[in-house]
Write an enzyme that holds these catalytic residues in place. Sequence first.
Site, PDB file in Angstrom:
ATOM      1  N   ARG A   1      18.186  50.397  50.154  1.00 23.46           N
ATOM      2  CA  ARG A   1      17.997  50.208  48.809  1.00 23.46           C
ATOM      3  C   ARG A   1      16.874  50.027  48.642  1.00 23.46           C
ATOM      4  O   ARG A   1      16.384  50.690  47.355  1.00 23.46           O
ATOM      5  CB  ARG A   1      18.082  48.318  48.814  1.00 23.46           C
ATOM      6  CG  ARG A   1      19.153  47.749  48.759  1.00 23.46           C
ATOM      7  CD  ARG A   1      19.286  45.741  48.874  1.00 23.46           C
ATOM      8  NE  ARG A   1      20.829  45.822  48.392  1.00 23.46           N
ATOM      9  CZ  ARG A   1      21.209  44.689  48.473  1.00 23.46           C
ATOM     10  NH1 ARG A   1      19.985  43.230  49.024  1.00 23.46           N
ATOM     11  NH2 ARG A   1      21.948  44.114  48.939  1.00 23.46           N
TER      12      ARG A   1
ATOM     13  N   LYS B   1      39.870  33.418  49.273  1.00 22.08           N
ATOM     14  CA  LYS B   1      40.279  32.390  48.816  1.00 22.08           C
ATOM     15  C   LYS B   1      40.197  32.544  47.350  1.00 22.08           C
ATOM     16  O   LYS B   1      40.199  33.498  46.350  1.00 22.08           O
ATOM     17  CB  LYS B   1      39.303  31.350  48.446  1.00 22.08           C
ATOM     18  CG  LYS B   1      38.785  30.721  49.938  1.00 22.08           C
ATOM     19  CD  LYS B   1      38.402  29.782  49.680  1.00 22.08           C
ATOM     20  CE  LYS B   1      38.080  29.153  52.063  1.00 22.08           C
ATOM     21  NZ  LYS B   1      36.702  27.703  51.442  1.00 22.08           N
TER      22      LYS B   1
ATOM     23  N   GLY C   1      30.268  41.718  48.036  1.00 21.56           N
ATOM     24  CA  GLY C   1      29.635  42.126  49.379  1.00 21.56           C
ATOM     25  C   GLY C   1      30.907  42.929  50.918  1.00 21.56           C
ATOM     26  O   GLY C   1      30.290  43.808  51.449  1.00 21.56           O
TER      27      GLY C   1
ATOM     28  N   GLY D   1      27.479  39.079  43.516  1.00 21.42           N
ATOM     29  CA  GLY D   1      27.425  38.584  43.170  1.00 21.42           C
ATOM     30  C   GLY D   1      27.177  38.941  40.869  1.00 21.42           C
ATOM     31  O   GLY D   1      28.180  38.294  40.839  1.00 21.42           O
TER      32      GLY D   1
HETATM   33  P1  AMP Z   1      35.834  37.113  50.283  1.00 20.09           P
HETATM   34  O1  AMP Z   1      34.118  37.121  50.416  1.00 20.09           O
HETATM   35  O2  AMP Z   1      36.191  36.366  49.270  1.00 20.09           O
HETATM   36  O3  AMP Z   1      35.827  38.686  50.234  1.00 20.09           O
HETATM   37  O4  AMP Z   1      36.796  37.270  51.449  1.00 20.09           O
HETATM   38  C1  AMP Z   1      36.416  38.129  52.132  1.00 20.09           C
HETATM   39  C2  AMP Z   1      37.052  37.680  53.470  1.00 20.09           C
HETATM   40  O5  AMP Z   1      38.082  37.905  53.309  1.00 20.09           O
HETATM   41  C3  AMP Z   1      36.693  37.921  54.596  1.00 20.09           C
HETATM   42  O6  AMP Z   1      36.272  38.367  56.148  1.00 20.09           O
HETATM   43  C4  AMP Z   1      38.161  39.392  55.294  1.00 20.09           C
HETATM   44  O7  AMP Z   1      38.532  39.104  56.869  1.00 20.09           O
HETATM   45  C5  AMP Z   1      38.693  37.579  54.882  1.00 20.09           C
HETATM   46  N1  AMP Z   1      40.640  37.228  54.594  1.00 20.09           N
HETATM   47  C6  AMP Z   1      40.834  38.624  54.300  1.00 20.09           C
HETATM   48  N2  AMP Z   1      42.353  38.152  54.476  1.00 20.09           N
HETATM   49  C7  AMP Z   1      42.668  37.295  54.855  1.00 20.09           C
HETATM   50  C8  AMP Z   1      43.669  36.335  55.412  1.00 20.09           C
HETATM   51  N3  AMP Z   1      44.872  36.920  55.097  1.00 20.09           N
HETATM   52  N4  AMP Z   1      43.011  35.084  55.992  1.00 20.09           N
HETATM   53  C9  AMP Z   1      42.608  35.164  56.038  1.00 20.09           C
HETATM   54  N5  AMP Z   1      40.921  35.753  55.428  1.00 20.09           N
HETATM   55  C10 AMP Z   1      41.056  37.135  55.740  1.00 20.09           C
END
Ligand code: AMP
Length: 392
Positions: free
Chosen positions: A37, A194, A347, A370
């Site tokens: 950065r 999620k 991220g 974000g």
């Molecule tokens: P996010 O921060 O919402 O972009 O989520 C990223 C995280 O989602 C990563 O650490 C992945 O390990 C997790 N992830 C991806 N696919 C799955 C899944 N099928 N079940 C649980 N966690 C997941």
Amino acid sequence: MPELKGISDVDLAGKRVLIRVDYNVPLTEGCVDDDTRVRTTLPTLKMVLDAGASIILMSHLGRPQEGEFDAAYSLLPVAKCLSSLLDKDVPLVQNWIEGIDDKQNEVLMLENVRFQIGEKKNDDDLAKKMAALCDVFVNDAFATAHRAQASTHGVAKFAAVSCAGPLLMKEIDALGKAFQNPSRPMAAIVGGSKVSTKLTVLESLMEKIDQLIIGGGIANTFLKAKGFNIGNSLCEDELIPAAKSLLNLAEEQGKQIPLPIDVICAKTFSKEAEASCKLVGEVEDDDLILDVGPQTAKLYASILQKALTIVWNGPLGVFEFDQFGEGTRVLAEAIAESDAFSVAGGGDTLSAIAKYDVGERISYISTGGGAFLEFLEGKQLPAISILAEPSS
Ligand code: AMP
């Protein structure tokens, strides 16, 4: 995106230029772990110095308690790092709020703005004091552009002249190219854990895209909405109606939301878990779906092959564990091989890009986590909008 004034539109000769940078870097035992950065800002700093101006740098670091100095969040290691990169003295100014009396140094760095009371609340008095330090304010920190804080928003309101720095301009250009008048077909990939954190992103992208590829934990809720058994997989039951309405909307509008046809399952969520590939109809009650399967990855890659614009946020599986990373790897490779204009951000997406070493072959990688997500949500980013307004 608003039309913005850039630093080449401003006469900088002999001026004091306050630059909001993003020096929120990882530190270990008082040393900068990764100076990316800091390095990224060097062209901006050189441009401003070459124009005959002096520089005051302003950044946050971590999340300290407002109003208290805490050495763990001091920017001193960053000032030292920059000093060696520039081969110049870069003093760190501790007490800067009432003015700086240093005419000798061409480059100064202010101590962490988050030590100041009022930074987070975007306090006008604090912002006016920041603005009083300079003749020209330059915002070059996209990653904090979604936050209306004194150092990102308020200061731009009160500075005599405010403009966007080259890094911010580059980001706005790339995102504008992907979203304002995209070459079609346009495909977006939304993965991650999620639906709840990405629902607004999914809804907003639906208005723009031709294909919406869903993966990760998010796909589980959609599979359940379609009536599939997803066993013990991560799922948000309360969002099944939202998933159904997105699927219906896609059908009405002639857009595609392809869902996994095969998945990689395990019985436990762990690094050592044994992976088994199943068709979506074969998932058992005690299965966890942790990645998309090879047929699905191939299908998604073939969609990306035809796309002319690609936007990517979020992994397709638990890529941190190698046996559940193939879906994300194949996808990353397909984006890298595509001729489309591709933009990626968020991220975990950056970690996946680094892990599969495709960064060089993606058209633009956003620096904002974000801020990138809020941009995808279709929100106005306050630190950018204010630059388009006349100063108060
Ligand atoms: P996010 O921060 O919402 O972009 O989520 C990223 C995280 O989602 C990563 O650490 C992945 O390990 C997790 N992830 C991806 N696919 C799955 C899944 N099928 N079940 C649980 N966690 C997941």
